[in-house]
Design a protein around this motif. Structure first.
Motif, short mmCIF file in Angstrom:
data_model
loop_
_atom_site.label_atom_id
_atom_site.label_comp_id
_atom_site.label_asym_id
_atom_site.label_seq_id
_atom_site.Cartn_x
_atom_site.Cartn_y
_atom_site.Cartn_z
N HIS A 177 0.87 -1.19 0.00
CA HIS A 177 0.00 0.00 0.00
C HIS A 177 0.90 1.23 0.00
O HIS A 177 1.04 1.93 1.01
CB HIS A 177 -0.95 -0.04 1.19
CG HIS A 177 -1.91 -1.18 1.13
ND1 HIS A 177 -3.03 -1.17 0.34
CD2 HIS A 177 -1.87 -2.40 1.71
CE1 HIS A 177 -3.67 -2.33 0.46
NE2 HIS A 177 -2.99 -3.09 1.28
N GLU A 180 0.54 7.30 -2.65
CA GLU A 180 0.15 7.80 -3.98
C GLU A 180 -0.13 9.30 -3.88
O GLU A 180 -0.72 9.76 -2.92
CB GLU A 180 -1.12 7.09 -4.47
CG GLU A 180 -1.02 5.58 -4.58
CD GLU A 180 -0.28 5.11 -5.82
OE1 GLU A 180 0.20 5.97 -6.60
OE2 GLU A 180 -0.17 3.89 -6.02
N GLU A 181 0.33 10.04 -4.88
CA GLU A 181 0.06 11.47 -4.89
C GLU A 181 -1.45 11.71 -4.89
O GLU A 181 -2.22 10.93 -5.44
CB GLU A 181 0.68 12.10 -6.14
CG GLU A 181 2.21 12.08 -6.15
CD GLU A 181 2.82 12.90 -5.02
OE1 GLU A 181 2.18 13.87 -4.57
OE2 GLU A 181 3.94 12.55 -4.57
N TYR A 182 -1.85 12.81 -4.25
CA TYR A 182 -3.27 13.13 -4.15
C TYR A 182 -3.87 13.30 -5.54
O TYR A 182 -3.23 13.90 -6.42
CB TYR A 182 -3.47 14.38 -3.32
CG TYR A 182 -4.84 14.49 -2.71
CD1 TYR A 182 -5.22 13.68 -1.65
CD2 TYR A 182 -5.76 15.39 -3.22
CE1 TYR A 182 -6.48 13.77 -1.10
CE2 TYR A 182 -7.03 15.49 -2.67
CZ TYR A 182 -7.39 14.67 -1.61
OH TYR A 182 -8.65 14.75 -1.08
N PRO A 183 -5.08 12.79 -5.79
CA PRO A 183 -5.60 12.72 -7.17
C PRO A 183 -5.82 14.06 -7.87
O PRO A 183 -5.47 14.20 -9.04
CB PRO A 183 -6.91 11.94 -7.02
CG PRO A 183 -7.29 12.08 -5.59
CD PRO A 183 -6.00 12.15 -4.83
N HIS A 257 -6.41 -1.34 -3.84
CA HIS A 257 -5.50 -0.19 -3.91
C HIS A 257 -5.87 0.81 -5.01
O HIS A 257 -5.86 2.03 -4.76
CB HIS A 257 -4.06 -0.66 -4.08
CG HIS A 257 -3.05 0.45 -4.00
ND1 HIS A 257 -2.63 0.98 -2.79
CD2 HIS A 257 -2.40 1.14 -4.97
CE1 HIS A 257 -1.76 1.95 -3.03
NE2 HIS A 257 -1.60 2.07 -4.33
N PRO A 258 -6.21 0.36 -6.23
CA PRO A 258 -6.56 1.34 -7.28
C PRO A 258 -7.76 2.21 -6.92
O PRO A 258 -7.84 3.37 -7.33
CB PRO A 258 -6.86 0.46 -8.49
CG PRO A 258 -6.13 -0.81 -8.24
CD PRO A 258 -6.20 -1.01 -6.77
N LYS A 261 -6.59 4.80 -4.38
CA LYS A 261 -5.76 5.78 -5.10
C LYS A 261 -6.60 6.89 -5.72
O LYS A 261 -6.21 8.06 -5.71
CB LYS A 261 -4.95 5.06 -6.19
CG LYS A 261 -4.07 5.97 -7.02
CD LYS A 261 -3.34 5.17 -8.09
CE LYS A 261 -2.52 6.09 -9.00
NZ LYS A 261 -1.80 5.31 -10.05
N GLU A 262 -7.77 6.55 -6.25
CA GLU A 262 -8.62 7.53 -6.94
C GLU A 262 -9.54 8.30 -5.99
O GLU A 262 -10.20 9.24 -6.41
CB GLU A 262 -9.47 6.82 -8.00
CG GLU A 262 -8.66 6.30 -9.18
CD GLU A 262 -7.89 7.42 -9.88
OE1 GLU A 262 -8.50 8.48 -10.15
OE2 GLU A 262 -6.68 7.25 -10.12
N THR A 285 -1.79 4.82 1.84
CA THR A 285 -1.85 5.29 0.46
C THR A 285 -1.80 6.81 0.38
O THR A 285 -1.62 7.38 -0.70
CB THR A 285 -3.13 4.75 -0.21
OG1 THR A 285 -3.22 3.34 0.00
CG2 THR A 285 -3.12 4.99 -1.73
N ARG A 287 -4.27 8.94 1.92
CA ARG A 287 -5.61 9.51 1.82
C ARG A 287 -6.15 9.89 3.21
O ARG A 287 -6.06 9.09 4.14
CB ARG A 287 -6.57 8.53 1.15
CG ARG A 287 -6.21 8.22 -0.29
CD ARG A 287 -6.25 9.47 -1.17
NE ARG A 287 -5.76 9.20 -2.51
CZ ARG A 287 -4.51 9.42 -2.91
NH1 ARG A 287 -3.62 9.90 -2.06
NH2 ARG A 287 -4.15 9.17 -4.15
N ARG A 341 -0.01 9.12 5.96
CA ARG A 341 1.07 8.18 5.66
C ARG A 341 2.12 8.20 6.77
O ARG A 341 2.57 7.14 7.24
CB ARG A 341 1.71 8.53 4.32
CG ARG A 341 2.96 7.71 3.97
CD ARG A 341 2.62 6.28 3.62
NE ARG A 341 3.84 5.49 3.41
CZ ARG A 341 3.88 4.32 2.79
NH1 ARG A 341 2.77 3.79 2.32
NH2 ARG A 341 5.00 3.65 2.66
#
Length: 365
Positions: A177, A180-183, A257-258, A261-262, A285, A287, A341
């Motif tokens: 996990h 991920e950069e913020y969407p 995870h995907p 991420k979104e 992730t 968020r 995170r």
């Protein structure tokens, strides 16, 4: 070669949240057999080297005939597999596996992954559960709790094993996990995501109310989706919310995870948890999370820094938290995600938790 037998009530729960214990034991030279009621992640477990045995479990409610059949199945399993140690998770494997291990004089360790609604409601059923737990866990070599509150509740009821260890839940795999950069969606829609079974004890009533009210205020600039199965009681309300256009239901997904991420934020209005895996994975992730101010959820949140808390069983409080998040500027949302995170890196790294389990098991075998 020593053998470990794992008794669990879900292949996905075992693989997604506790798989590193299995691989860690195999790395230490253990042969690992797992007993499960479903095959959702059976192939993945087999590919890693585990032997998988199907054992039926009625996960919901008390059915004396089915529960005695489970106890009998566990007794036969112990006789055929002859494990050196048994590791159990969740209430029915803990109780009926504990009964079977005590009779067979096989050492076992158990994990309390949450209390469930019975400890809140009280009554005759609670007295029965407490009596069964006392008997089942009396011989437990090491009893793990996922938060201190659950440990104290068991202490108050006189439920004890030979040794107690409190860990920070199952922890989170920080590599799997990944951050991920913020969407920053170009359509300027804020996407809220719920992950898990749609059921009363997970706050589905409150979630649907808050989603409807937020949609009334923000229109198409807000989106609510849930990934997971719906309990029978909520199939119709979820269908109505979907048809009304303010909610989307997505079937269970093997890889979550995907979807995280979104999402702009994860919403988890649960009534009770051991330690929420959903929140740990969301935070890992990057968020922000919106969840209830209860043991098993609040520990994963640095309040107002990595997420927002609301009162449990309070639909207005949940809506107010969502409304607060909607008013946050993008820069603040991004900061929250990074703080989330950082928080789980410091307190919920699964590697340290797995090491605690394996060290205890090696002392027993």
């Amino acid at each position: 070669m020593p053998k470990a037998l794992i008794l669990a009530n879900s292949s996905s729960g075992l693989y997604d949240f506790r798989n590193e214990i299995l691989t860690g034991l195999m790395d230490e030279g253990f042969e690992v057999t797992v007993s499960l009621p479903d095959d959702l992640k059976a192939k993945e477990l087999q590919d890693e080297g585990c032997k998988v045995i199907h054992t039926d479990i009625n996960r919901r409610g008390v059915n004396p005939v089915q529960d005695m059949a489970l106890f009998g199945a566990y007794r036969r399993l112990l006789k055929s597999e002859k494990p050196d140690i048994v590791i159990t998770y969740t209430i029915k494997p803990n109780i009926y596996g504990g009964f079977a291990c005590r009779l067979a004089r096989i050492p076992y360790v158990s994990t309390i992954t949450g209390l469930g609604s019975t400890f809140e409601r009280g009554g005759t059923l609670l007295k029965l559960i407490v009596a069964m737990y006392k008997t089942a866990l009396k011989g437990c070599s090491c009893l793990f709790f996922q938060n201190e509150y659950n440990h104290q509740i068991f202490e108050q009821h006189g439920i004890r094993g030979k040794k107690t260890v409190v860990v920070n839940g199952s922890g989170v795999n920080l590599d799997k996990h990944k951050f991920e950069e913020y969407p920053g969606h170009k359509d300027d829609v804020t996407r809220f995501l719920y992950i898990g079974r749609l059921m009363k004890e997970k706050g589905t009533e409150e979630l649907l109310y808050a989603a409807r009210k937020a949609h009334e205020k923000y229109g198409d600039k807000v989106s609510f989706a849930a990934v997971g199965y719906s309990e029978e009681d909520f199939e119709e309300p979820v269908k109505e919310a979907t048809l009304a256009g303010y909610f989307k239901s997505i079937p269970y997904q093997k890889d979550i995870h995907p979807f995280i991420k979104e999402a702009d934020a994860i919403v988890h209005p649960s009534y009770h948890e051991g330690m929420s895996n959903v929140l740990m994975e969301a935070a890992a992730t990057g968020r922000p999370v919106i969840t209830t101010d209860i043991n098993g959820c609040k520990e994963v949140v640095n309040k107002d820094v990595s997420g927002l808390l609301c009162r449990p069983r309070d639909k207005e409080s949940l809506y107010e938290a969502i409304d607060r998040f909607m008013e946050l500027p993008m820069e603040k949302r991004i900061e929250m995600g990074k703080a989330a995170r950082d928080h789980v890196e410091q307190k919920f790294d699964r590697r340290s938790i797995i090491l605690t389990y394996i060290n205890e098991i090696k002392q027993i075998v």
